[in-house]
Design an enzyme around this catalytic site. Structure first.
Site, PDB file in Angstrom:
ATOM      1  N   GLY A 132       0.817  -1.211   0.000  1.00 19.80           N
ATOM      2  CA  GLY A 132       0.000   0.000   0.000  1.00 19.80           C
ATOM      3  C   GLY A 132       0.847   1.255   0.000  1.00 19.80           C
ATOM      4  N   SER A 134       2.139   3.232  -3.453  1.00 15.62           N
ATOM      5  CA  SER A 134       1.985   4.190  -4.552  1.00 15.62           C
ATOM      6  C   SER A 134       0.611   4.857  -4.552  1.00 15.62           C
ATOM      7  CB  SER A 134       2.204   3.480  -5.886  1.00 15.62           C
ATOM      8  OG  SER A 134       3.521   2.994  -5.992  1.00 15.62           O
ATOM      9  N   SER A 166      -0.831  -4.763  -6.109  1.00 19.48           N
ATOM     10  CA  SER A 166      -0.894  -6.120  -6.652  1.00 19.48           C
ATOM     11  C   SER A 166      -1.733  -7.030  -5.749  1.00 19.48           C
ATOM     12  CB  SER A 166       0.516  -6.702  -6.784  1.00 19.48           C
ATOM     13  OG  SER A 166       1.277  -5.953  -7.703  1.00 19.48           O
ATOM     14  N   GLU A 251      12.481  -5.281  -1.232  1.00 20.51           N
ATOM     15  CA  GLU A 251      11.692  -5.331  -2.457  1.00 20.51           C
ATOM     16  C   GLU A 251      12.543  -5.198  -3.707  1.00 20.51           C
ATOM     17  OE1 GLU A 251       8.075  -2.908  -4.726  1.00 20.51           O
ATOM     18  OE2 GLU A 251       8.558  -2.429  -2.649  1.00 20.51           O
TER      19      GLU A 251
END
Length: 384
Positions: A132, A134, A166, A251
């Site tokens: 959570g 962008s 996603s 990430e």
């Protein structure tokens, strides 16, 4: 100009080599019938059953303490599992984000209750997470976040929009990056992270974003006075920027930054068998050499994370260079092979090429846009 060090990764131990062979056998048993087109989806594939099988076999939460369902194995052992999963085109979407970054963030910043409640579920392959971060009109400029969370007694009331999330339509949780004080002009100050239950948050609406391939991976999340329990605050209120930077090192640095398109590379090698012309040999040699360098850099970052070193700058380099390699691979393929990308083709090569061509534009966006990453790298080099 300053140099950016990449420590040499250690050689694979006997234990690591044994794990690689063991995990390949596991993947063959689980995924033996998966087609090339399906394999080309790798971390876009979402299978609760496969993630549960991974958890039951001990391949999730590998580096975590046993008290939270982990297995206290090394970062390199986990790296082997991630690398082999991607190379095999495994459908990892139901555990990918949770195991890679959400779980480690909860382990580092979470309360005892959060760790005990959530981490065992991730390690078992039962809980899926989205990201959570962008937002519309800000994208990779996370400091410009406008999503606001206001404390109201025992809850936060959240208002704002997140984008490119996603699997939000399938996942169980996201870690929401939001502003708990001040305005976007304050940049890094006043930001926090909240654990948001996607199945039970009043005021949250999830809307699909269909990609170029006609697939539904991405979503928008709209928070309209959404109610999130205050106990779901992750870490310290106002320290969200430092926390999210720590999360992004996980990430950006993994082998997914250069293995998303690996099935196309394998199909290309198969199609080019027997070709001895200079163009084919030189191109394959160049692509292979670049892939070997990327793998070494990525393994170096894994060593830094294992040693609890700050790897944010190195991770940004891996992500940027890896995205360039992945996005140019279809262009090289089309120069060497006279075949049009066609998702309906009976040819494995044409079907895989179509899938990669459709998805590749997003690969310089996810995990941070090229412009943001190169700004980070420039500062690290002392040129900005």
């Amino acid at each position: 100009m300053s140099a950016i060090p990449f420590p040499a990764p250690p050689a694979d131990s006997e234990e690591v080599l044994a794990l690689r062979a063991e995990f390949r056998a596991f993947l063959h048993k689980q995924l033996g019938g998966r087609s090339p087109r399906q394999r080309s989806d790798n971390w876009y594939g979402f299978s609760r059953d496969f993630s549960r099988a991974m958890g039951q076999a001990g391949y999730l939460g590998m580096t975590w303490p046993k008290q939270y369902g982990g297995h206290e194995r090394s970062a390199f052992e986990r790296y082997v599992v991630v690398e082999e999963s991607l190379a095999a085109g495994a459908p990892v979407g139901a555990h990918w984000i949770a195991d890679r970054q959400s779980g480690p963030s909860i382990l580092k910043f979470g309360t005892d209750e959060q760790k005990e409640t959530i981490l065992p579920g991730i390690a078992a392959g039962e809980l899926a997470f989205g990201i959570g971060m962008s937002e519309p009109d800000s994208g990779s400029d996370l400091a410009a976040t406008r999503t606001k969370a206001v404390r109201d007694g025992d809850v936060y009331r959240v208002t704002g929009t997140k984008v490119w999330t996603s699997f939000a339509h399938k996942a169980d949780y996201v870690i929401l990056f939001c502003r708990t004080s001040g305005t976007p002009a304050d940049r890094h100050q006043g930001t926090s992270q909240l654990l948001v239950n996607l199945k039970a948050t009043p005021g949250l609406t999830i809307k699909p974003i269909i990609d170029l391939a006609g697939q539904h991976h991405f979503n928008e999340m709209h928070f309209e006075d959404a109610v999130v329990p205050a106990r779901n605050l992750l870490g310290q209120e106002g320290d969200g920027w430092n926390q999210v930077m720590s999360e992004l090192a996980f990430e950006r640095s993994g082998p997914e930054r250069f293995l998303s398109s690996i099935e196309l590379m394998l199909q290309l090698l198969d199609v080019l068998k027997g070709r001895t012309d200079d163009a084919a040999l030189a191109t394959i040699g160049r692509l292979t050499a670049q892939l070997a360098v990327l793998r070494r850099l990525s393994r170096s970052v894994a060593a830094m994370l294992q040693n609890k070193q700050d790897a944010g700058l190195q991770a940004a380099i891996v992500k940027d260079v890896g995205a360039v390699w992945e996005q140019t691979l279809p262009d090289f393929a089309r120069q060497l092979v006279d075949a049009e990308p066609d998702p309906r083709s009976a040819s494995a090569y044409a079907g895989v090429l179509a899938n990669i061509v459709h998805n590749a534009p997003s690969w310089s966006l996810r995990g941070g846009t090229r412009e943001i990453l190169r700004g980070i790298i420039a500062r690290g080099l002392g040129t900005r």
